[in-house]
Enzyme design. Structure first.
Site, PDB file in Angstrom:
ATOM      1  N   LYS A   1       5.036   7.701   8.015  1.00 19.75           N
ATOM      2  CA  LYS A   1       4.512   6.927   9.131  1.00 19.75           C
ATOM      3  C   LYS A   1       5.624   6.281   9.928  1.00 19.75           C
ATOM      4  O   LYS A   1       6.721   6.055   9.423  1.00 19.75           O
ATOM      5  CB  LYS A   1       3.503   5.887   8.668  1.00 19.75           C
ATOM      6  CG  LYS A   1       3.991   4.900   7.651  1.00 19.75           C
ATOM      7  CD  LYS A   1       2.816   4.028   7.188  1.00 19.75           C
ATOM      8  CE  LYS A   1       3.077   3.390   5.872  1.00 19.75           C
ATOM      9  NZ  LYS A   1       1.933   2.644   5.388  1.00 19.75           N
TER      10      LYS A   1
ATOM     11  N   ASP B   1      -6.335  -6.201  -1.869  1.00 22.52           N
ATOM     12  CA  ASP B   1      -4.932  -6.498  -2.154  1.00 22.52           C
ATOM     13  C   ASP B   1      -4.792  -7.514  -3.285  1.00 22.52           C
ATOM     14  O   ASP B   1      -3.852  -7.448  -4.072  1.00 22.52           O
ATOM     15  CB  ASP B   1      -4.220  -6.986  -0.895  1.00 22.52           C
ATOM     16  CG  ASP B   1      -4.024  -5.873   0.124  1.00 22.52           C
ATOM     17  OD1 ASP B   1      -4.251  -4.693  -0.215  1.00 22.52           O
ATOM     18  OD2 ASP B   1      -3.655  -6.185   1.265  1.00 22.52           O
TER      19      ASP B   1
ATOM     20  N   TYR C   1       0.613   1.932  13.643  1.00 24.69           N
ATOM     21  CA  TYR C   1       1.042   2.922  12.659  1.00 24.69           C
ATOM     22  C   TYR C   1       0.776   4.307  13.235  1.00 24.69           C
ATOM     23  O   TYR C   1      -0.339   4.586  13.670  1.00 24.69           O
ATOM     24  CB  TYR C   1       0.214   2.833  11.374  1.00 24.69           C
ATOM     25  CG  TYR C   1      -0.026   1.457  10.835  1.00 24.69           C
ATOM     26  CD1 TYR C   1       0.711   0.979   9.762  1.00 24.69           C
ATOM     27  CD2 TYR C   1      -1.021   0.643  11.359  1.00 24.69           C
ATOM     28  CE1 TYR C   1       0.476  -0.282   9.241  1.00 24.69           C
ATOM     29  CE2 TYR C   1      -1.266  -0.615  10.854  1.00 24.69           C
ATOM     30  CZ  TYR C   1      -0.514  -1.068   9.788  1.00 24.69           C
ATOM     31  OH  TYR C   1      -0.753  -2.313   9.273  1.00 24.69           O
TER      32      TYR C   1
ATOM     33  N   HIS D   1       0.812  -1.205   0.000  1.00 26.99           N
ATOM     34  CA  HIS D   1       0.000   0.000   0.000  1.00 26.99           C
ATOM     35  C   HIS D   1       0.850   1.262   0.000  1.00 26.99           C
ATOM     36  O   HIS D   1       1.941   1.281   0.556  1.00 26.99           O
ATOM     37  CB  HIS D   1      -0.881   0.055   1.249  1.00 26.99           C
ATOM     38  CG  HIS D   1      -1.721  -1.153   1.438  1.00 26.99           C
ATOM     39  ND1 HIS D   1      -2.044  -1.627   2.688  1.00 26.99           N
ATOM     40  CD2 HIS D   1      -2.315  -1.990   0.562  1.00 26.99           C
ATOM     41  CE1 HIS D   1      -2.810  -2.706   2.572  1.00 26.99           C
ATOM     42  NE2 HIS D   1      -2.979  -2.956   1.285  1.00 26.99           N
TER      43      HIS D   1
END
Length: 189
Positions: free
Chosen positions: A74, A170, A134, A65
């Protein structure tokens, strides 16, 4: 906390130094002042405005991603269990464009990654369950989601375990070649 450079431009590994005794351990998982001093960018840590967590079973893959536009920075860490974490540099102007690197993140060493904007990110759970946290620098906007299939033959990512579960999103992700036709350098805000 120690901060280490990696062989991917601008990606850092943050290595907490836990204090262990007969009760267990205590560790600092993030220190904004140390982080900012290492980046030589005062105030960068303050831009992290959203925390999220996922839980995955052994063999699950989440990824690959990324975000279009100005991208997304992040901090990623595994709070429980262990994961095989993979990054791919998709910044056209980067000296490491197109390169990938895998990292083991777990709840034993507490290493975590600073992932700057312009990377694809994904992981595979290595333990019965794995919780990944995250810390993201901006709110998620689904309209900016981009991705590449976790099993794209051109990328040939070496996942360590047989794949057990992958989301429909995905499984439907495009190829590396398709992404290359659309990727642009992250825009300044």
């Amino acid at each position: 906390m120690r901060i280490e450079q990696t062989d991917l431009a601008d990606v850092l590994v943050l290595v907490p130094e836990p204090y262990r005794d007969d009760r267990g351990l205590f560790t600092r998982t993030f220190d904004a002042a140390e982080f900012d001093a290492h980046l030589d960018a005062p105030g960068t840590a303050a831009t992290f405005g959203q925390d999220s967590q996922s839980r995955s079973a052994r063999g699950v893959i989440r990824g690959m991603h990324g975000r279009s536009g100005r991208g997304e920075a992040k901090l990623v860490r595994c709070a429980h269990g262990a994961v095989h974490d993979v990054l791919i540099d998709i910044r056209p102007a980067s000296p490491t464009f197109g390169r990938q690197r895998a990292f083991r993140l777990d709840d034993e060493e507490f290493r975590h990654l600073y992932v700057p904007p312009g990377f694809l990110h994904g992981f595979q759970a290595l333990t019965t369950t794995a919780d990944v946290c995250y810390r993201i620098d901006r709110a998620h906007d689904p309209a900016e989601d981009i991705g590449v299939a976790y099993d794209d033959p051109e990328l040939a990512i070496a996942w360590p375990l047989p794949v057990t579960v992958v989301s429909a999103r995905d499984r439907a992700a495009g190829s590396w070649r398709q992404l290359l036709t659309t990727v642009r350098a992250p825009q300044e805000s």
